[in-house]
Design an enzyme around this catalytic site. Sequence first.
Site, PDB file in Angstrom:
ATOM      1  N   TRP A  92      53.326  36.688  35.311  1.00 48.35           N
ATOM      2  CA  TRP A  92      52.667  37.839  34.666  1.00 48.35           C
ATOM      3  C   TRP A  92      53.304  39.127  35.149  1.00 48.35           C
ATOM      4  CZ3 TRP A  92      49.976  33.641  33.404  1.00 48.35           C
ATOM      5  CH2 TRP A  92      49.102  33.709  32.310  1.00 48.35           C
ATOM      6  N   SER A  93      53.239  40.152  34.287  1.00 51.89           N
ATOM      7  CA  SER A  93      54.018  41.363  34.533  1.00 51.89           C
ATOM      8  C   SER A  93      53.525  42.229  35.693  1.00 51.89           C
ATOM      9  CB  SER A  93      54.047  42.175  33.235  1.00 51.89           C
ATOM     10  OG  SER A  93      54.615  43.416  33.453  1.00 51.89           O
ATOM     11  N   ASP A 141      51.299  41.552  37.851  1.00 51.57           N
ATOM     12  CA  ASP A 141      51.206  40.694  39.044  1.00 51.57           C
ATOM     13  C   ASP A 141      52.544  40.704  39.781  1.00 51.57           C
ATOM     14  OD1 ASP A 141      49.410  39.711  36.853  1.00 51.57           O
ATOM     15  OD2 ASP A 141      48.659  38.398  38.425  1.00 51.57           O
ATOM     16  N   GLN A 201      52.121  45.267  29.921  1.00 44.09           N
ATOM     17  CA  GLN A 201      51.063  45.482  30.927  1.00 44.09           C
ATOM     18  C   GLN A 201      51.406  46.741  31.717  1.00 44.09           C
ATOM     19  OE1 GLN A 201      50.500  41.984  33.420  1.00 44.09           O
ATOM     20  NE2 GLN A 201      48.387  41.754  32.745  1.00 44.09           N
ATOM     21  N   GLY A 207      45.390  45.137  31.722  1.00 41.17           N
ATOM     22  CA  GLY A 207      45.246  44.349  32.946  1.00 41.17           C
ATOM     23  C   GLY A 207      43.781  44.160  33.327  1.00 41.17           C
ATOM     24  N   ASP A 263      41.209  43.379  31.369  1.00 39.65           N
ATOM     25  CA  ASP A 263      40.956  42.938  29.994  1.00 39.65           C
ATOM     26  C   ASP A 263      39.519  43.012  29.503  1.00 39.65           C
ATOM     27  OD1 ASP A 263      43.328  42.058  31.040  1.00 39.65           O
ATOM     28  OD2 ASP A 263      42.887  39.935  30.782  1.00 39.65           O
ATOM     29  N   ARG A 292      34.077  34.292  33.443  1.00 37.69           N
ATOM     30  CA  ARG A 292      35.134  34.588  32.462  1.00 37.69           C
ATOM     31  C   ARG A 292      34.575  35.341  31.245  1.00 37.69           C
ATOM     32  NH1 ARG A 292      40.141  34.614  33.702  1.00 37.69           N
ATOM     33  NH2 ARG A 292      40.595  34.189  31.525  1.00 37.69           N
ATOM     34  N   TYR A 296      34.333  38.636  35.040  1.00 37.42           N
ATOM     35  CA  TYR A 296      35.677  39.170  34.879  1.00 37.42           C
ATOM     36  C   TYR A 296      35.749  40.628  34.420  1.00 37.42           C
ATOM     37  CZ  TYR A 296      40.358  37.912  33.006  1.00 37.42           C
ATOM     38  OH  TYR A 296      41.678  37.789  32.701  1.00 37.42           O
ATOM     39  N   GLU A 323      40.351  35.494  43.266  1.00 37.30           N
ATOM     40  CA  GLU A 323      40.830  36.438  42.254  1.00 37.30           C
ATOM     41  C   GLU A 323      39.961  37.704  42.249  1.00 37.30           C
ATOM     42  OE1 GLU A 323      40.948  34.476  38.516  1.00 37.30           O
ATOM     43  OE2 GLU A 323      41.942  36.127  37.456  1.00 37.30           O
TER      44      GLU A 323
HETATM   45  C1  9WN Z   1      45.544  37.578  30.235  1.00 35.34           C
HETATM   46  C2  9WN Z   1      47.254  37.126  35.620  1.00 35.34           C
HETATM   47  C3  9WN Z   1      46.441  37.973  34.649  1.00 35.34           C
HETATM   48  C4  9WN Z   1      46.300  39.422  35.143  1.00 35.34           C
HETATM   49  C5  9WN Z   1      45.254  40.203  34.351  1.00 35.34           C
HETATM   50  C6  9WN Z   1      43.961  39.398  34.325  1.00 35.34           C
HETATM   51  C7  9WN Z   1      44.204  38.008  33.726  1.00 35.34           C
HETATM   52  C8  9WN Z   1      45.022  37.007  31.567  1.00 35.34           C
HETATM   53  C9  9WN Z   1      43.900  36.012  31.279  1.00 35.34           C
HETATM   54  O1  9WN Z   1      45.171  37.327  34.511  1.00 35.34           O
HETATM   55  O2  9WN Z   1      44.595  38.146  32.353  1.00 35.34           O
HETATM   56  O3  9WN Z   1      46.660  38.374  30.450  1.00 35.34           O
HETATM   57  O4  9WN Z   1      44.230  34.893  30.850  1.00 35.34           O
HETATM   58  O5  9WN Z   1      42.732  36.337  31.452  1.00 35.34           O
HETATM   59  O6  9WN Z   1      42.984  40.088  33.610  1.00 35.34           O
HETATM   60  O7  9WN Z   1      45.061  41.466  34.953  1.00 35.34           O
HETATM   61  O8  9WN Z   1      47.531  40.079  35.053  1.00 35.34           O
HETATM   62  O9  9WN Z   1      46.749  37.270  36.925  1.00 35.34           O
END
Ligand code: 9WN
Length: 398
Positions: A45-46, A48, A121, A181, A183, A217, A313, A361
């Site tokens: 992930w970006s 991250d 992101q 990020g 979400d 979630r 979340y 997390e």
């Molecule tokens: C969708 C990886 C990513 C983070 C985001 C977090 C979550 C993804 C998901 O996980 O998002 O991109 O599947 O929920 O919200 O901040 O980069 O850790």
Amino acid sequence: MLAVRPGEKIVSDRQALIQDAQGVLDRNWTGASTIPSRSLYPHQWSWDAAFIAIGRSWQEQRRAEQDLETLLAAQWASGMVPHIVFNPAVPAGAYFPGPEFWDSAGAAGHPNGPATSGLTQPPLHALAALEVHRRAQDPGRARAFLERVYPRLAAQHDYLARRRDPAGHGLAVIVHPWESGMDNAPVWDEDLELAVPPGAVPPYRRHDLVNADPGDRPTQAAYDRFVYLAITYRDKGYDDSRLLAGSPFLVEDPLFNSIWCASAHAPAEIVPAGYVDAIIADLRSEHFRPADPGAFLVPSSDLVSPEFDRRRYWRGPVWINTDWLVWRGLMQHPAATGGAELAAEIAASMVRLVSRSGWREYFDPFTGAGYGSADFSWSAALVIDLLRTLAADQGDKP
Ligand code: 9WN
């Protein structure tokens, strides 16, 4: 009180905690990059990658560089840095939405190489690259690294300025909550009040509900809208040229833009002092500070708003990356009233959380209970950065 004053030690065995965090990063290393977590997020992930590179920069220059370069190698011709780079070795269906959903290979300007998502992101990467360079164990190597990544970082910033500022405000828009990020934050609820046309979202299977407690979630209604928005953007070929006319979700997100600004090295000093004081006042108020002095900082959403949810979340739990961003911002303003004390409290809270609940997390602001995935990379990387920065500031050997 929430413990610790500036200059005080916040952890009894710093080395042990750093070693434990290092173990998370080791387990999540794939050979080319670090995945956020083995259960929920098995690709790169970006933002991250930026947080992880900052944590690794203290003693693992090569991996820190590689994390950023693996991500940047997936940059699109437009300069867009995708929010997910898919690992072809991971079985199809291990994450939804996966490569087949995004169909990046069919989009104009997608590079040769691994499939990616079509969103971006927060652009923290230039700042991360500079940290990697600043802490390099091998300065010559780090200089060559910066020379390699500089054009890609410049293209990323150029993309945001040219393609993502349709109103000409000097601020980039995000076209999807996933781009923020954060979400699932309540701040997106109003903009997500969109009707999903019947049949617009084909049936899909959520893997996040298998790998995490559904109570942690996003709801199904939120997820359907996420998927619908992604389909809408994808089906327009990820074309940013008509954003104002054709995007159901278009937001100038303050966090995304603050990160862009910090990454572009717009010096933090130009932020008017009044803003900093106002932010500190907000953080110390009932909105972001639980009344119980044993509680944890900083909740990801307003504690007294009706949308607040202590475990779901981005709707209330404490996250290590947002804590780190606030902590780092406060450290840049040592003269702001109450800023140093608040920074020390946030630092103490981060350490208490991971010591109590492990490398989760996100965390409950009242009890510190851990939620979401375990062995989460940015929680580990940013606690390494925090502890080592504090040790260096106190003149200790990291
Ligand atoms: C969708 C990886 C990513 C983070 C985001 C977090 C979550 C993804 C998901 O996980 O998002 O991109 O599947 O929920 O919200 O901040 O980069 O850790």
